[in-house]
Enzyme design. Structure first.
Site, PDB file in Angstrom:
ATOM      1  N   ASP A 138      -6.994  -1.274  -4.545  1.00  0.00           N
ATOM      2  CA  ASP A 138      -8.044  -0.856  -3.607  1.00  0.00           C
ATOM      3  C   ASP A 138      -8.925   0.226  -4.227  1.00  0.00           C
ATOM      4  O   ASP A 138     -10.151   0.199  -4.094  1.00  0.00           O
ATOM      5  CB  ASP A 138      -7.433  -0.316  -2.311  1.00  0.00           C
ATOM      6  N   ASP A 187       0.864  -1.181   0.000  1.00  0.00           N
ATOM      7  CA  ASP A 187       0.000   0.000   0.000  1.00  0.00           C
ATOM      8  C   ASP A 187       0.899   1.228   0.000  1.00  0.00           C
ATOM      9  O   ASP A 187       2.005   1.191   0.535  1.00  0.00           O
ATOM     10  CB  ASP A 187      -0.900   0.021   1.240  1.00  0.00           C
TER      11      ASP A 187
END
Length: 154
Positions: free
Chosen positions: A129, A111
């Site tokens: 995401d 991330d």
């Protein structure tokens, strides 16, 4: 079948951006992109969104394989001729596969996108995401519009 190209584009962009982060940033390193709002922050997540269920990879493998299978089935059976529906599924599929690749290869997800709203730090996320979120929003729009058409509401 154009929606599979969208899926491939999402996967490619997701994996490319994660590779760039892994190659060029230390875990925990933060780069300010838009002062006070957007940062690239290198982070690893072995859970789901917001680190939910950290450390339970077997669960993510199982759920992801089931979800991918269901989405592909729905795309093949029901998405033809339904542009918004197929695009929403393409984004969801691309996001699911993008994070699944990380989980299979690294047992964690890279991330790096971090946004700040005043004093609130939104959980760090990635392209996969974002694609999942866009896909869900598009699906909700499709369902709402399709429902209105079905009921004859203008």
């Amino acid at each position: 079948m154009y929606y599979y190209l969208i899926t491939l584009a999402v996967i490619a962009l997701d994996q490319l951006t994660k590779w760039i982060v892994v190659q060029n940033m230390e875990i925990g390193q933060k780069i300010e992109v838009i002062p006070g709002f957007l940062y690239w922050t290198s982070y690893r997540n072995d859970g789901a969104a917001w680190s939910i269920l950290e450390g339970h990879m077997w669960f993510f493998y199982l759920i992801t394989v089931i979800v991918i299978g269901i989405i592909i089935y729905i795309m093949q059976k029901y998405a033809k001729g339904k542009r918004l529906f197929s695009i929403s599924l393409a984004f969801i599929l691309g996001g699911a596969i993008g994070n699944f690749i990380d989980r299979i290869l690294h047992q964690e997800v890279v991330d790096f996108v971090q946004t700040v709203w005043g004093n609130y730090y939104f959980p760090i996320f990635n392209v996969a995401d974002a694609a999942l979120s866009v896909g869900v929003v598009l699906m909700l729009v499709y369902v709402f519009v399709d429902d209105r058409k079905t009921k004859g509401i203008k």
